[in-house]
Design an enzyme around this catalytic site. Structure first.
Site, PDB file in Angstrom:
ATOM      1  N   SER A 142       0.861  -1.185   0.000  1.00 21.50           N
ATOM      2  CA  SER A 142       0.000   0.000   0.000  1.00 21.50           C
ATOM      3  C   SER A 142       0.889   1.225   0.000  1.00 21.50           C
ATOM      4  O   SER A 142       2.015   1.189   0.531  1.00 21.50           O
ATOM      5  CB  SER A 142      -0.889   0.015   1.241  1.00 21.50           C
ATOM      6  OG  SER A 142      -1.538   1.256   1.395  1.00 21.50           O
ATOM      7  N   TYR A 155      -1.016  -0.828  10.432  1.00 17.76           N
ATOM      8  CA  TYR A 155      -1.184  -1.274   9.045  1.00 17.76           C
ATOM      9  C   TYR A 155      -0.043  -0.736   8.177  1.00 17.76           C
ATOM     10  O   TYR A 155       0.555  -1.471   7.381  1.00 17.76           O
ATOM     11  CB  TYR A 155      -2.532  -0.766   8.546  1.00 17.76           C
ATOM     12  CG  TYR A 155      -2.870  -1.068   7.113  1.00 17.76           C
ATOM     13  CD1 TYR A 155      -3.401  -2.306   6.738  1.00 17.76           C
ATOM     14  CD2 TYR A 155      -2.707  -0.097   6.126  1.00 17.76           C
ATOM     15  CE1 TYR A 155      -3.738  -2.568   5.419  1.00 17.76           C
ATOM     16  CE2 TYR A 155      -3.048  -0.344   4.806  1.00 17.76           C
ATOM     17  CZ  TYR A 155      -3.569  -1.584   4.460  1.00 17.76           C
ATOM     18  OH  TYR A 155      -3.905  -1.836   3.150  1.00 17.76           O
ATOM     19  N   ALA A 157       2.897   0.130   9.141  1.00 14.11           N
ATOM     20  CA  ALA A 157       4.126  -0.567   9.523  1.00 14.11           C
ATOM     21  C   ALA A 157       4.212  -1.918   8.829  1.00 14.11           C
ATOM     22  O   ALA A 157       5.277  -2.309   8.324  1.00 14.11           O
ATOM     23  CB  ALA A 157       4.179  -0.743  11.037  1.00 14.11           C
ATOM     24  N   LYS A 159       2.686  -2.795   5.999  1.00 17.24           N
ATOM     25  CA  LYS A 159       2.837  -2.615   4.560  1.00 17.24           C
ATOM     26  C   LYS A 159       4.247  -2.152   4.197  1.00 17.24           C
ATOM     27  O   LYS A 159       4.799  -2.545   3.158  1.00 17.24           O
ATOM     28  CB  LYS A 159       1.796  -1.638   4.041  1.00 17.24           C
ATOM     29  CG  LYS A 159       0.358  -2.166   4.138  1.00 17.24           C
ATOM     30  CD  LYS A 159       0.176  -3.462   3.367  1.00 17.24           C
ATOM     31  CE  LYS A 159      -1.270  -3.907   3.310  1.00 17.24           C
ATOM     32  NZ  LYS A 159      -1.457  -5.135   2.500  1.00 17.24           N
TER      33      LYS A 159
END
Length: 254
Positions: A142, A155, A157, A159
């Protein structure tokens, strides 16, 4: 695309959103796809939607953070269809919560799905690819992992970890004939984003602000990504490895 017809692909998160759109595009290209998803009914629906396409989709209900379940699903797919040649990791989950309002249980869930799931998939599948001397992997990260995203600390971290992990694996596996690349979508209209929007009283305004900030003036759609994923799995991308590609309507340009 060159080399895709008949290629056997494992894909996670194919019950909806980007994963479903990608599975169906790969079936259009003539691939034999195994969809692994904890949502078994959604995975089965994806398989049904592939009826009449050049390739096929087989649905497998599995928690990707459970190594035994992943091994069983991959074993079952290979017993029927033959050796896995490609893998696409799409599955993910999050809710928008400021970091100081989260707790360890939330961290554990986000990390289990978004990072441990990817590690498990690689541990099971890359070993087989390495023994055979061939493999193509696309990990869906992402842009939150590249530039951060307010309310998505853990999240982001995870990705960011996927980006670094993919680069490392690209270095480690190059001599085994395996190439790995990362795709970073921007904000996209998926069931996950719907849940993200609904989880906050200001979710609708955040979505509108994101759309205004994107130079192409719209959120992404699941169909915006399968083309680049198919390319990265194909022989047209045989000299690309360890790369991180943003597809975000211009939201991030570095």
């Amino acid at each position: 695309m060159r080399g895709l017809a008949g290629r056997r692909i494992i894909l996670t998160g194919g019950a909806s959103g980007i994963g479903r759109a990608t599975a169906l595009r790969l079936a259009d290209e003539g691939c034999i796809v195994a969809v692994l998803d904890i949502n078994g009914d959604g995975a089965q629906e994806t398989a049904r939607l592939a009826a009449g396409k050049a390739g096929t989709i087989a649905a497998h209900t599995a928690d990707i953070s459970d190594q035994d379940a992943v091994t069983a699903a991959v074993d079952a797919f290979e017993a029927t269809h033959g050796p896995v040649e490609g893998m696409v990791n799409v599955a993910g989950w999050d809710l928008p919560i400021p970091f100081l309002e989260t707790d360890r249980a939330f961290w554990d869930k986000v990390i289990r799905i978004n990072l441990y799931g990817v590690l498990v998939m690689h541990h099971v599948v890359l070993r087989r690819m390495a023994e055979r001397g061939f493999g193509r992997v696309v990990n869906v990260s992402s842009d939150a992992g590249r530039v951060g995203s307010s309310g998505e600390s853990v999240y982001s971290a995870c990705k960011g970890g996927i980006i670094a992990f993919t680069k490392t694996m690209a270095r480690e596996m190059a001599r085994n004939g395996i190439i790995l690349n990362t795709l970073c979508p921007g904000p996209t209209e998926t069931p996950l984003f719907d849940a993200f929007r609904a989880a906050s009283p200001t979710g609708g305004k955040i979505a509108e602000a994101l759309a205004r900030a994107i130079p192409l003036r719209r959120l992404g759609k699941p169909e915006d990504y399968p083309g680049i994923i198919a390319f990265l799995l194909s022989d047209d991308a045989a000299y690309m490895t360890g790369q991180t590609i943003s597809v975000s309507g211009g939201l991030t340009m570095s």
